[in-house]
Design a protein around this motif. Structure first.
Motif, mmCIF file in Angstrom:
data_model
loop_
_atom_site.group_PDB
_atom_site.id
_atom_site.type_symbol
_atom_site.label_atom_id
_atom_site.label_comp_id
_atom_site.label_asym_id
_atom_site.label_seq_id
_atom_site.Cartn_x
_atom_site.Cartn_y
_atom_site.Cartn_z
ATOM 1 N N ALA A 13 1.146 4.075 -3.077
ATOM 2 C CA ALA A 13 0.900 5.503 -2.874
ATOM 3 C C ALA A 13 2.132 6.329 -3.234
ATOM 4 N N ARG A 14 3.306 5.836 -2.845
ATOM 5 C CA ARG A 14 4.541 6.580 -3.137
ATOM 6 C C ARG A 14 4.807 6.641 -4.644
ATOM 7 N N GLN B 69 -3.610 5.170 0.144
ATOM 8 C CA GLN B 69 -3.094 5.073 1.510
ATOM 9 C C GLN B 69 -4.130 4.548 2.492
ATOM 10 N N TYR B 70 -5.409 4.724 2.188
ATOM 11 C CA TYR B 70 -6.450 4.333 3.137
ATOM 12 C C TYR B 70 -7.155 3.038 2.758
ATOM 13 N N THR C 171 0.832 -1.202 0.000
ATOM 14 C CA THR C 171 0.000 0.000 0.000
ATOM 15 C C THR C 171 0.866 1.251 0.000
ATOM 16 N N GLU C 172 1.884 1.272 0.845
ATOM 17 C CA GLU C 172 2.775 2.430 0.904
ATOM 18 C C GLU C 172 3.532 2.610 -0.400
#
Length: 304
Positions: free
Chosen positions: A162-163, A227-228, A158-159
């Motif tokens: 998003a990145r 991110q969520y 997930t991180e």
């Protein structure tokens, strides 16, 4: 050999859905109005027109209602603070109500991918009721995760997702520049020929000053949702679904292009299948197989 060009046809009609905060969702009708109704939406950062290789196979037999989530596709970009999961779920609920009011109520099957599929699965937990009025759900590769041994992998993915979104170029002088960039990314490596060019035409629009091609869904909006995903995916309860549900996933043995695909074969409360040798973008990788898996379920449920 030149790749085919996927030309998305003009819709038969439009249904403009005004939401509580003043934002507008433009739903479109395609296909056969006399057929069973399907309501279709898409994944994070995409547009439902990008799935044309999939839904073009349904136009003869089904009454298709397509809509883009807020700040995606045909819809204008609004306030970033309103770009959140609860609003996406409420929007879906209001689209369902507006479509029934505009076109007449009839049994409708929700056909959703990724983010829109996850929104459907958590709709009851977030207080939505109209989603439960759909006659059935067909959910393609929802990013569902339950707490357990795979927590770290899912959190890290997930991180990373998003990145990567935040680092992505968000404007281009030419649409062809975007298509060229896609050739060096793993997202569409298994997709049908012409998918990159189709993506460029469906996720980009001209900037206000007409100098650039820019993402229809701004990258910060897409990253904000990514991110969520973890937070909301944990709300899914497959034991408490309001209608017949079929989950069609990517191949869990194939290296993933977005988030790890969850193998749900052990969950006895739902129907689960995966399409071999596909990733998260299975509907534009093996559209015929996806349609076949979906229609087999709909026939058994009496919707065809």
């Amino acid at each position: 050999m030149t790749d085919p060009v996927w030309e998305v046809p003009e819709p038969l009609s439009l249904c403009r859905v005004r939401h509580d905060d003043g934002s507008l969702t433009i739903a479109r009708r395609h296909g056969n109005p006399a057929g069973p109704r399907l309501l279709l939406s898409h994944g994070n950062g995409l547009a439902i027109d990008f799935y044309y290789p999939f839904w073009s196979l349904l136009t003869d037999d089904f009454d298709l209602i397509l809509y883009d989530m807020r700040n995606h596709g045909w819809n204008a970009v609004g306030d970033r603070t309103e770009h959140n999961f609860p609003n996406l779920v409420r929007d879906q609920e209001q689209v369902i109500e507006a479509v029934d009011a505009h076109y007449g109520a009839k049994p409708t099957v929700g056909v959703f991918h990724s983010l829109s599929a996850l929104g459907t699965l958590v709709s009851q937990a977030l207080g939505a009721v109209s989603t439960g009025r759909l006659s059935a759900w067909v959910l393609f590769d929802p990013p569902v995760h339950k707490p357990g041994s795979g927590d770290q992998e899912f959190d890290e993915a997930t991180e990373v997702a998003a990145r990567m979104v935040r680092q992505r170029s968000d404007r281009f002088h030419l649409r062809e520049d975007f298509t060229e960039v896609l050739k060096y990314m793993p997202l569409l490596i298994r997709a049908v020929p012409g998918a990159g060019e189709l993506m460029s035409r469906t996720v980009l629009r001209k900037s206000a000053d007409r100098r650039w091609w820019e993402l229809r869904c701004p990258r910060d909006y897409e990253a904000q949702i990514a991110q969520y995903v973890r937070t909301y995916s944990c709300l899914v309860d497959f034991r408490d679904l309001p209608c017949p549900t079929k989950v069609i996933g990517a191949d869990p043995t194939v290296p993933y292009s977005y988030l790890p695909t969850l193998d749900l074969s052990h969950v006895i409360s739902i129907e689960y299948d995966f399409i071999p040798e596909t990733t998260h973008f299975l509907q534009v990788e093996k559209p015929e197989e996806c349609v076949e898996a979906m229609c087999e379920f709909l026939k058994r449920c009496g919707f065809m």
